[in-house]
Write a protein that holds these residues in place. Structure first.
Motif, PDB file in Angstrom:
ATOM      1  N   LEU A 196     -14.350   6.289  69.523  1.00 35.84           N
ATOM      2  CA  LEU A 196     -14.909   7.627  69.707  1.00 35.84           C
ATOM      3  C   LEU A 196     -16.044   7.870  68.717  1.00 35.84           C
ATOM      4  O   LEU A 196     -16.992   8.605  69.011  1.00 35.84           O
ATOM      5  CB  LEU A 196     -13.791   8.663  69.514  1.00 35.84           C
ATOM      6  N   ASP A 197     -15.973   7.227  67.571  1.00 40.24           N
ATOM      7  CA  ASP A 197     -16.998   7.376  66.542  1.00 40.24           C
ATOM      8  C   ASP A 197     -18.223   6.500  66.790  1.00 40.24           C
ATOM      9  O   ASP A 197     -19.338   6.876  66.405  1.00 40.24           O
ATOM     10  CB  ASP A 197     -16.409   7.013  65.176  1.00 40.24           C
ATOM     11  N   ARG A 250     -13.615  14.820  69.191  1.00 37.82           N
ATOM     12  CA  ARG A 250     -13.343  14.660  67.767  1.00 37.82           C
ATOM     13  C   ARG A 250     -13.067  16.014  67.121  1.00 37.82           C
ATOM     14  O   ARG A 250     -12.141  16.154  66.310  1.00 37.82           O
ATOM     15  CB  ARG A 250     -14.508  13.962  67.063  1.00 37.82           C
ATOM     16  N   SER A 251     -13.855  17.004  67.510  1.00 37.85           N
ATOM     17  CA  SER A 251     -13.658  18.351  66.954  1.00 37.85           C
ATOM     18  C   SER A 251     -12.304  18.926  67.352  1.00 37.85           C
ATOM     19  O   SER A 251     -11.718  19.730  66.616  1.00 37.85           O
ATOM     20  CB  SER A 251     -14.758  19.290  67.440  1.00 37.85           C
ATOM     21  N   ALA A 252     -11.803  18.489  68.508  1.00 41.87           N
ATOM     22  CA  ALA A 252     -10.513  18.974  68.996  1.00 41.87           C
ATOM     23  C   ALA A 252      -9.345  18.226  68.374  1.00 41.87           C
ATOM     24  O   ALA A 252      -8.182  18.522  68.680  1.00 41.87           O
ATOM     25  CB  ALA A 252     -10.456  18.857  70.519  1.00 41.87           C
ATOM     26  N   GLY A 253      -9.642  17.261  67.508  1.00 42.65           N
ATOM     27  CA  GLY A 253      -8.587  16.574  66.787  1.00 42.65           C
ATOM     28  C   GLY A 253      -8.254  15.184  67.268  1.00 42.65           C
ATOM     29  O   GLY A 253      -7.323  14.553  66.740  1.00 42.65           O
ATOM     30  N   MET A 254      -8.998  14.661  68.243  1.00 44.22           N
ATOM     31  CA  MET A 254      -8.728  13.296  68.691  1.00 44.22           C
ATOM     32  C   MET A 254      -9.163  12.316  67.604  1.00 44.22           C
ATOM     33  O   MET A 254     -10.203  12.490  66.973  1.00 44.22           O
ATOM     34  CB  MET A 254      -9.452  13.000  70.008  1.00 44.22           C
ATOM     35  N   ASP A 255      -8.354  11.290  67.400  1.00 40.08           N
ATOM     36  CA  ASP A 255      -8.617  10.280  66.375  1.00 40.08           C
ATOM     37  C   ASP A 255      -9.974   9.624  66.621  1.00 40.08           C
ATOM     38  O   ASP A 255     -10.226   9.090  67.716  1.00 40.08           O
ATOM     39  CB  ASP A 255      -7.517   9.224  66.429  1.00 40.08           C
ATOM     40  N   PRO A 256     -10.871   9.634  65.630  1.00 39.47           N
ATOM     41  CA  PRO A 256     -12.186   9.000  65.796  1.00 39.47           C
ATOM     42  C   PRO A 256     -12.108   7.510  66.108  1.00 39.47           C
ATOM     43  O   PRO A 256     -13.071   6.930  66.623  1.00 39.47           O
ATOM     44  CB  PRO A 256     -12.875   9.242  64.450  1.00 39.47           C
ATOM     45  N   GLU A 257     -10.964   6.873  65.786  1.00 40.08           N
ATOM     46  CA  GLU A 257     -10.793   5.447  66.056  1.00 40.08           C
ATOM     47  C   GLU A 257     -10.238   5.172  67.455  1.00 40.08           C
ATOM     48  O   GLU A 257      -9.943   4.013  67.789  1.00 40.08           O
ATOM     49  CB  GLU A 257      -9.864   4.825  65.005  1.00 40.08           C
ATOM     50  N   THR A 258     -10.107   6.195  68.276  1.00 35.36           N
ATOM     51  CA  THR A 258      -9.635   6.006  69.650  1.00 35.36           C
ATOM     52  C   THR A 258     -10.568   5.049  70.391  1.00 35.36           C
ATOM     53  O   THR A 258     -11.787   5.252  70.389  1.00 35.36           O
ATOM     54  CB  THR A 258      -9.588   7.353  70.398  1.00 35.36           C
TER      55      THR A 258
END
Length: 266
Positions: free
Chosen positions: A219-220, A191-199
């Protein structure tokens, strides 16, 4: 090792047992379990496979009581010792010997000490676990690449060798083995690297075992889903849009593997 030069060394087979279902073992792996003088195993092949070998021909070189475990050095030396007694040894591993199974280290040790060996590949749980749960690790619409990552690196390393920022930027599927305990850490890294939290994310516990379980989320939310379902090792984590495919096929997915305890609708 023995000093008797008249005894020709036996052969060690580094055998992948597959993901756990005995029906998914290779023909050669099954034959070697019947023919080997000694089978050195840990717990990862699963009880159904381990119990195929008579107790007098098998040795547990995995975890023991009170958290103790057999050292890798002992396992290496035991393979060498048995081989120089002229025995045929099956070093039985879960999945494939060369996918986070330390088969590469054992191969080099055997070669260094003059022990004949052979590698018997197995179906890796990194593909089989998600597959039987209705999750393809690649898909023309979602992922043209897949990255396999260990969630359990050598604790003596000064820092992680996994570049989560680079993985977040690939756009493909990420499959993490042995990563249940570190799930909060690497999902936060992604998430910190920019991956969508809804992945979409899925956890497949004991894939292809009779007590297989699956938990899904994003991811969240996947850490909460893990805790609510009580998912424990061994489990495979699948991160990426391919994890969403499970919901599309679940009604028609036919196999005898476990239950849907902890299933979390995305």
């Amino acid at each position: 090792m023995t000093d008797d030069a008249d005894i020709a060394p036996g052969r060690v087979y580094l055998v992948g047992s597959g993901p756990g279902d005995p029906d998914l073992m290779t023909v050669k792996a099954r034959r070697l379990l019947e023919e080997a003088d000694v089978v050195l195993h840990d717990k990862l092949p699963g009880p159904d496979i381990i119990e195929m070998v008579p107790e007098e021909r098998r040795e547990d070189v995995g975890k023991r009581a009170r958290g103790e475990r057999t050292s890798q050095q002992y396992t290496n030396e035991r393979m060498e010792e048995l081989a120089y007694e002229g025995k045929t040894v099956a070093r039985l591993k879960g999945g494939d010997p060369f996918v986070f199974g330390r088969g590469g280290e054992e191969m080099v040790y055997l070669a260094k000490h003059g022990v004949p060996f052979e590698v018997v590949p197995g179906v890796t749980s990194a593909i089989a676990g998600p597959g039987v749960a209705g999750i393809p690790v690649t898909h023309r619409d979602h992922a043209s690449s897949v990255s396999f990552v260990t969630g359990h690196e050598d604790p003596t390393k000064p820092e992680s060798a996994v570049d989560w920022e680079a993985l977040a930027a690939t756009g493909g599927t990420i499959v993490v083995l042995m990563g249940v305990g570190k799930l909060p850490d690497y999902t936060a890294e992604l998430r910190s690297a920019g991956m969508d939290p809804e992945t979409p994310v899925a956890l497949v516990e004991r894939g292809t075992w009779p007590d297989q379980r699956v938990a899904t989320g994003t991811l969240d939310t996947i850490v909460d889903a893990r805790d609510e379902a009580g998912i424990e090792p061994p489990a495979v984590t699948v991160i990426g849009d391919v994890a969403r495919e499970r919901q599309r096929v679940l009604t028609f997915l036919g196999n005898d593997y476990g239950s849907e305890n902890g299933e979390d609708e995305q």
